[in-house]
Motif scaffolding. Structure first.
Motif, PDB file in Angstrom:
ATOM      1  N   ARG A 135      46.627  68.674  24.452  1.00 45.68           N
ATOM      2  CA  ARG A 135      47.204  67.831  23.404  1.00 45.68           C
ATOM      3  C   ARG A 135      48.642  68.226  23.120  1.00 45.68           C
ATOM      4  O   ARG A 135      49.151  69.191  23.687  1.00 45.68           O
TER       5      ARG A 135
ATOM      6  N   ASP B 250      45.094  64.107  22.318  1.00 44.31           N
ATOM      7  CA  ASP B 250      45.824  62.838  22.376  1.00 44.31           C
ATOM      8  C   ASP B 250      46.363  62.546  23.774  1.00 44.31           C
ATOM      9  O   ASP B 250      47.266  61.741  23.933  1.00 44.31           O
TER      10      ASP B 250
ATOM     11  N   THR C 179      44.289  61.777  26.540  1.00 44.54           N
ATOM     12  CA  THR C 179      43.117  61.388  27.335  1.00 44.54           C
ATOM     13  C   THR C 179      43.464  60.739  28.686  1.00 44.54           C
ATOM     14  O   THR C 179      42.864  61.108  29.699  1.00 44.54           O
TER      15      THR C 179
ATOM     16  N   PRO D  69      39.346  61.141  22.818  1.00 43.89           N
ATOM     17  CA  PRO D  69      39.822  61.305  21.439  1.00 43.89           C
ATOM     18  C   PRO D  69      38.698  61.699  20.489  1.00 43.89           C
ATOM     19  O   PRO D  69      37.540  61.352  20.691  1.00 43.89           O
TER      20      PRO D  69
ATOM     21  N   THR E 245      46.638  63.273  15.731  1.00 49.96           N
ATOM     22  CA  THR E 245      47.053  62.017  16.345  1.00 49.96           C
ATOM     23  C   THR E 245      46.140  61.708  17.531  1.00 49.96           C
ATOM     24  O   THR E 245      45.649  62.616  18.199  1.00 49.96           O
ATOM     25  N   GLY E 246      45.941  60.425  17.743  1.00 48.48           N
ATOM     26  CA  GLY E 246      45.105  60.002  18.860  1.00 48.48           C
ATOM     27  C   GLY E 246      43.639  59.878  18.488  1.00 48.48           C
ATOM     28  O   GLY E 246      42.830  59.455  19.309  1.00 48.48           O
ATOM     29  N   SER E 247      43.259  60.262  17.261  1.00 53.64           N
ATOM     30  CA  SER E 247      41.845  60.170  16.869  1.00 53.64           C
ATOM     31  C   SER E 247      41.417  58.713  16.733  1.00 53.64           C
ATOM     32  O   SER E 247      42.226  57.837  16.417  1.00 53.64           O
TER      33      SER E 247
END
Ligand SMILES: [Zn+2]
Length: 464
Positions: A83, A113, A115, A140, A150-152
């Motif tokens: 990440r 974040d 992936t 995520p 971030t990215g969740s």
């Protein structure tokens, strides 16, 4: 009679396998027994295990003399993170070499974040075009609106839960990772239930507004970190949970209350419930210690800093500043908690709860470096009271069982993927011997110590 003759003929015309590892001492992670065997490897799998006294069954393209060496399944780091945003993709990619150089042939990526990159690396590694460990990833994390990371995938209602799980299924991720910064207790439990219905594996943090037994009942498969287990061991869990729901206290405010109200009888019930439901626990003890002592320890000379870009090191600042800003009281609490978590790990293990060794290395997690930190976690598990064999089991053996990959991984047996580490000394005698790596075998790729050294060199970041 004719079959005997046929067998004799077959022995004369020897087939060629990719690798033969001769005379090594194989450690059985289930029993701790050590037996000397020849290992025949073909197409990235163990074809045969044979008594070294018997004549060679096949010719080998590569022969490894493992006389005096101890062989264990390649290590698993069961909690890492790729990440830190687009700028850090190349630095994260270099960590793949650090893992192999440290004998880690599989990592479980617990959410980030990056992936698309992670899935690309996984593919390239499996095709033999990139050096790195097998990656099993959650993709995520699932959390609530305005999630910390971030990215969740943010869920705010039941439909969001379905959409989030559908998207993970379409990404073909390996498990579902739940986070606790913003998700409501209700949707957290719902997400676990829905994921279980779809046959997905779940792991996570836990919102403190939820009770641990509710989470276990919903079907969670692993608890990441010990805060949540500690909550379930408190005689005051219900009372503390009410205060959290009323927002009269927060996560860190709850910590001393939970620590002070640890009750053996409650803990025993909780351990039994975890065990009965086959829930694994990931103590992440080493990072706990590093973060608890950020206010005292000087990391300026850490040798692993050379593998990090300046921008990566910058992500460490948040936790460092948090530690330096903390009150004297909070700093002491943190250290008490760290000490308690060691004891809790030992008690969980004694009670038969499955432990997973994971480092939690990755951006933002200050001074917990990819690769080496898994060995520090193994050491921390032993310092907490586990035997070296139990600590080793918490890596590849339990890791593969948790992800339901144990038909391919987790032990040295015919038919399994040939991810192996050859150690110069016995890790059952001293867990630090996991770092005395002579060879790493990842499928049909062999790395001797010189080649492992080259991987380390290639992972260094050139700085101006
Ligand atoms: Zn983590």
């Amino acid at each position: 009679m004719s079959s005997l003759i046929l067998a004799g003929c077959q022995r004369n015309i020897k087939e060629t396998v990719d690798i033969i590892i001769q005379n090594g001492k194989i450690i059985d992670l289930e029993t701790g027994q050590i037996t000397q065997k020849d290992i025949y490897i073909s197409n990235g799998r163990i074809k045969n295990l044979e008594n070294p006294d018997s004549p060679l069954l096949y010719n080998g393209n590569k022969l490894i003399d493992a006389e005096g060496k101890y062989i264990v399944p390649g290590f698993w780091d069961n909690h890492v993170h790729f990440r830190g945003g687009k700028n850090l993709i190349s630095n994260n990619r270099k960590f793949l070499k650090l893992f192999i150089a440290n004998g880690i042939t599989t990592v479980r990526d617990a959410g980030g974040d990056l992936t698309p990159s992670v899935l690309q690396w996984k593919k390239s590694i499996s095709e033999g075009n990139l050096t790195g460990p097998e990656i099993f990833t959650s993709g995520p994390k699932i959390d609530g609106p305005n999630a910390t990371w971030t990215g969740s995938l943010e869920v705010d209602n039941e439909l969001d839960v379905q959409i989030a799980l559908d998207s993970l299924i379409s990404l073909k991720t390996d498990f579902v990772k739940l986070y606790d910064s913003r998700i409501s207790g209700e949707l957290y439990l719902k997400t676990i239930e829905e994921a279980e219905k779809r046959g997905l594996i779940t792991s996570g943090h836990m919102p403190f507004t939820v009770n641990l037994d509710e989470t276990i009942e919903a079907g969670i498969d692993a608890i990441e970190h010990l805060y949540y287990v500690m909550k379930g061991c408190s005689s005051m869990e219900a009372n503390v949970t009410k205060q959290l729901q009323a927002e009269s206290i927060g996560f860190w405010g709850a910590m001393p209350l939970l620590l002070d109200s640890y009750e053996e009888s409650t803990a025993e019930k909780t351990f039994a419930l975890l065990k009965a439901n086959n829930v694994y626990v990931v103590p992440t003890l080493y990072i706990g210690k590093v973060l608890s002592y950020l206010d005292e320890a000087d990391h300026k000379e850490d040798t692993y800093l050379k593998y990090l870009e300046e921008a990566f090191i910058k992500t460490y600042e948040g936790r460092i500043n948090g530690a330096l800003r903390a009150s004297a009281e909070r700093r002491i609490e943190r250290k008490n908690l760290d000490h308690f978590f060691g004891e809790l790990t030992n008690n969980l293990n004694k009670a038969g709860v499955g432990i997973l060794a994971g480092s939690d290395c990755g951006a933002y997690n200050s001074y917990v470096y990819p690769g080496i930190s898994l060995h520090k976690e193994l050491k921390a598990l032993v310092n907490a009271g586990m035997s070296p064999l139990e600590a080793l089991k918490a890596s590849a053996y339990n890791g593969s069982r948790f992800l339901k990959k144990d038909t391919d991984y987790g032990s040295i047996a015919e038919g399994k993927i040939s991810d192996l580490v050859l150690l110069a000394e016995n890790p059952l005698e001293n867990i630090s011997n996991t770092q005395k790596i002579d060879f790493v075998i990842k499928g049909d790729a062999v790395y001797n110590s010189e080649e492992l050294g080259i991987l380390l060199k290639e992972a260094v970041i050139e700085k101006n």
